[in-house]
Write a protein that holds these residues in place. Structure first.
Motif, PDB file in Angstrom:
ATOM      1  N   ARG A  21     -14.847 -12.811  -0.817  1.00 53.68           N
ATOM      2  CA  ARG A  21     -14.085 -14.178  -1.006  1.00 53.68           C
ATOM      3  C   ARG A  21     -14.488 -14.896   0.282  1.00 53.68           C
ATOM      4  N   GLY A  22     -14.727 -13.357   0.969  1.00 48.49           N
ATOM      5  CA  GLY A  22     -14.899 -13.359   2.713  1.00 48.49           C
ATOM      6  C   GLY A  22     -14.022 -13.617   3.304  1.00 48.49           C
ATOM      7  N   GLN A  23     -12.488 -13.109   3.274  1.00 50.84           N
ATOM      8  CA  GLN A  23     -11.547 -12.593   3.635  1.00 50.84           C
ATOM      9  C   GLN A  23     -11.937 -11.060   4.041  1.00 50.84           C
ATOM     10  N   HIS A  24     -11.060 -10.665   5.147  1.00 53.73           N
ATOM     11  CA  HIS A  24     -10.565  -9.156   5.300  1.00 53.73           C
ATOM     12  C   HIS A  24      -9.912  -8.338   4.742  1.00 53.73           C
ATOM     13  N   PRO A  25     -10.200  -7.433   5.267  1.00 55.89           N
ATOM     14  CA  PRO A  25      -9.518  -6.289   3.597  1.00 55.89           C
ATOM     15  C   PRO A  25      -7.672  -6.673   4.213  1.00 55.89           C
ATOM     16  N   PRO A  26      -7.271  -6.399   3.118  1.00 55.15           N
ATOM     17  CA  PRO A  26      -5.475  -6.885   2.721  1.00 55.15           C
ATOM     18  C   PRO A  26      -5.103  -5.934   3.954  1.00 55.15           C
ATOM     19  N   HIS A  27      -3.774  -6.103   4.402  1.00 54.81           N
ATOM     20  CA  HIS A  27      -3.019  -5.268   5.157  1.00 54.81           C
ATOM     21  C   HIS A  27      -1.689  -4.959   4.279  1.00 54.81           C
ATOM     22  N   TYR A  28      -1.543  -3.625   4.783  1.00 55.74           N
ATOM     23  CA  TYR A  28      -0.068  -3.384   4.138  1.00 55.74           C
ATOM     24  C   TYR A  28       0.892  -2.308   5.036  1.00 55.74           C
ATOM     25  N   GLU A  29       2.123  -3.232   4.782  1.00 53.08           N
ATOM     26  CA  GLU A  29       2.631  -3.185   6.055  1.00 53.08           C
ATOM     27  C   GLU A  29       4.583  -2.190   5.444  1.00 53.08           C
ATOM     28  N   ALA A  30       5.183  -1.327   5.910  1.00 53.33           N
ATOM     29  CA  ALA A  30       5.997  -0.574   4.874  1.00 53.33           C
ATOM     30  C   ALA A  30       7.246  -1.593   5.767  1.00 53.33           C
ATOM     31  N   ILE A  31       7.852  -1.680   4.559  1.00 54.24           N
ATOM     32  CA  ILE A  31       8.745  -2.648   4.875  1.00 54.24           C
ATOM     33  C   ILE A  31      10.590  -1.991   5.102  1.00 54.24           C
ATOM     34  N   SER A  32      10.283  -0.867   3.710  1.00 55.77           N
ATOM     35  CA  SER A  32      11.659  -0.257   4.159  1.00 55.77           C
ATOM     36  C   SER A  32      11.081   1.359   3.322  1.00 55.77           C
ATOM     37  N   ARG A  33      12.057   2.459   4.130  1.00 56.90           N
ATOM     38  CA  ARG A  33      12.486   3.331   3.376  1.00 56.90           C
ATOM     39  C   ARG A  33      13.320   3.959   2.588  1.00 56.90           C
ATOM     40  N   GLU A  34      13.912   4.278   1.620  1.00 58.22           N
ATOM     41  CA  GLU A  34      14.910   4.385   1.392  1.00 58.22           C
ATOM     42  C   GLU A  34      15.977   5.963   0.310  1.00 58.22           C
ATOM     43  N   GLY A  35      17.116   6.352   0.048  1.00 54.27           N
ATOM     44  CA  GLY A  35      16.702   7.793  -0.633  1.00 54.27           C
ATOM     45  C   GLY A  35      16.814   8.573   0.000  1.00 54.27           C
ATOM     46  N   PRO A  36      17.232  10.143  -0.040  1.00 54.57           N
ATOM     47  CA  PRO A  36      17.339  11.162   0.564  1.00 54.57           C
ATOM     48  C   PRO A  36      15.975  11.286   1.055  1.00 54.57           C
ATOM     49  N   ASP A  37      16.191  12.530   1.818  1.00 56.58           N
ATOM     50  CA  ASP A  37      14.633  13.362   2.193  1.00 56.58           C
ATOM     51  C   ASP A  37      13.672  13.712   0.637  1.00 56.58           C
ATOM     52  N   HIS A  38      14.262  14.377  -0.040  1.00 53.81           N
ATOM     53  CA  HIS A  38      13.813  14.665  -0.931  1.00 53.81           C
ATOM     54  C   HIS A  38      13.364  13.618  -2.326  1.00 53.81           C
ATOM     55  N   ALA A  39      13.904  12.815  -2.325  1.00 50.15           N
ATOM     56  CA  ALA A  39      12.890  11.692  -2.737  1.00 50.15           C
ATOM     57  C   ALA A  39      13.611  10.019  -2.565  1.00 50.15           C
ATOM     58  N   PRO A  40      12.699  10.273  -1.656  1.00 53.14           N
ATOM     59  CA  PRO A  40      12.617   8.682  -1.090  1.00 53.14           C
ATOM     60  C   PRO A  40      11.605   7.449  -1.757  1.00 53.14           C
ATOM     61  N   VAL A  41      12.569   6.489  -1.574  1.00 49.51           N
ATOM     62  CA  VAL A  41      11.618   5.577  -2.161  1.00 49.51           C
ATOM     63  C   VAL A  41      11.306   4.283  -0.960  1.00 49.51           C
ATOM     64  N   PHE A  42       9.640   4.187  -1.184  1.00 54.50           N
ATOM     65  CA  PHE A  42       8.784   3.607  -0.081  1.00 54.50           C
ATOM     66  C   PHE A  42       8.789   2.016  -0.683  1.00 54.50           C
ATOM     67  N   THR A  43       9.032   1.048  -0.061  1.00 55.21           N
ATOM     68  CA  THR A  43       9.120  -0.222   0.076  1.00 55.21           C
ATOM     69  C   THR A  43       7.603  -0.887   0.237  1.00 55.21           C
ATOM     70  N   ILE A  44       6.740  -1.561   0.350  1.00 51.73           N
ATOM     71  CA  ILE A  44       5.678  -2.279   0.619  1.00 51.73           C
ATOM     72  C   ILE A  44       4.878  -3.083   0.332  1.00 51.73           C
ATOM     73  N   GLU A  45       4.846  -3.838   1.085  1.00 44.15           N
ATOM     74  CA  GLU A  45       3.997  -4.637   1.483  1.00 44.15           C
ATOM     75  C   GLU A  45       2.313  -5.788   1.501  1.00 44.15           C
ATOM     76  N   VAL A  46       1.503  -5.458   0.467  1.00 43.45           N
ATOM     77  CA  VAL A  46       0.471  -5.935   0.736  1.00 43.45           C
ATOM     78  C   VAL A  46       0.398  -7.293   1.148  1.00 43.45           C
ATOM     79  N   ARG A  47      -0.361  -7.944   1.935  1.00 41.44           N
ATOM     80  CA  ARG A  47      -0.424  -9.351   2.196  1.00 41.44           C
ATOM     81  C   ARG A  47      -2.403  -9.089   2.559  1.00 41.44           C
ATOM     82  N   LEU A  48      -3.052 -11.074   1.924  1.00 41.11           N
ATOM     83  CA  LEU A  48      -3.915 -11.555   1.865  1.00 41.11           C
ATOM     84  C   LEU A  48      -4.330 -12.177   2.927  1.00 41.11           C
ATOM     85  N   GLU A  49      -5.537 -11.652   3.766  1.00 39.02           N
ATOM     86  CA  GLU A  49      -5.510 -13.199   4.677  1.00 39.02           C
ATOM     87  C   GLU A  49      -5.745 -15.174   4.308  1.00 39.02           C
ATOM     88  N   SER A  50      -5.175 -14.595   3.076  1.00 38.11           N
ATOM     89  CA  SER A  50      -5.744 -16.110   2.788  1.00 38.11           C
ATOM     90  C   SER A  50      -3.813 -15.981   2.142  1.00 38.11           C
TER      91      SER A  50
END
Length: 228
Positions: free
Chosen positions: A169-198
């Motif tokens: 659809r003529g858009q640039h590749p999606p952009h991924y951004e790390a929103i947060s990292r929670e939990g202990p080092d042995h069991a982290p939980v990452f929150t990622i946001e993906v955004r389209l140019e549109s």
């Protein structure tokens, strides 16, 4: 052993009545509330992952006898990944009966992909220990349902598929951004946001950035395809 009405209702949704309900209680106990007298579900999770893996490998091997190892591997990964396990867990309301520590509960642990996926594997192991492999295999195949039949679509790499959708659809590749990292080092939980140019966005959580990116891409792609 007496169990509460919520656990009894969960066993009905699961489709297995435990002869040893303490196994189910252990499978539902997260490490954030585990103790010497209240063992958590990590050992069961380890076992359940293997029971699930053998069940899915056997199902795929039997379903398509002409498939090569290279074709079977991505299908297998799609069926046993944490996101799929978490999806099944949500389907049977597993999050409602998870036993969590206060901090994990306050941070939305009942909805976290990693926690739900791990607990689903632990529940599978609990069924295996309680009733044997044949019963556990039948339960897994019933809960996974038509996912085995439609696994070819699910096996697509979601990040690649979303990038192809955008570029078509003529858009640039999606952009991924790390929103947060929670939990202990042995069991982290990452929150990622993906955004389209549109402007379309989606967020997802997982135990690694890569899995969280894939889950976010998959969720956004599903929404875009449904809208189309």
């Amino acid at each position: 052993m007496k169990i509460g009405a919520d656990i009894s209702a969960f066993m009905d949704r699961l489709g297995h009545q435990f002869r040893r309900p303490e196994l189910l209680l252990r499978a539902l106990t997260h490490s954030s509330i585990g103790s010497v007298t209240r063992p958590d579900n990590q050992r069961l999770e380890f076992l359940g992952d293997r029971v699930l893996g053998l069940t899915m490998a056997e199902a795929l091997f039997s379903a398509d006898r002409a498939a090569t190892e290279g074709q079977l591997a991505p299908r297998f990964n799609a069926l046993v990944r944490k996101e799929t396990c978490a999806d099944v867990a949500r389907q049977i309301g597993l999050g409602d009966v998870l036993k969590l520590g206060r901090s994990e509960m306050m941070s939305g642990g009942r909805r976290k992909e990693a926690l739900l996926g791990d607990a689903m594997e632990a529940v599978i192991a609990a069924v295996f220990v309680d009733a044997g492999f044949d019963v556990a295999r039948a339960l897994v195949l019933r809960l996974w349902g038509d996912r085995v039949d439609r696994v070819e679509d699910d096996a697509r790499d979601p990040k690649t598929a979303l990038q192809e959708w955008a570029q078509a659809r003529g858009q640039h590749p999606p952009h991924y951004e790390a929103i947060s990292r929670e939990g202990p080092d042995h069991a982290p939980v990452f929150t990622i946001e993906v955004r389209l140019e549109s402007g379309e966005t989606e967020q997802a959580q997982a135990g690694s950035k890569r899995f969280a990116e894939q889950a976010a891409a998959r969720a956004l792609l599903k929404r875009l395809e449904t809208r189309a």
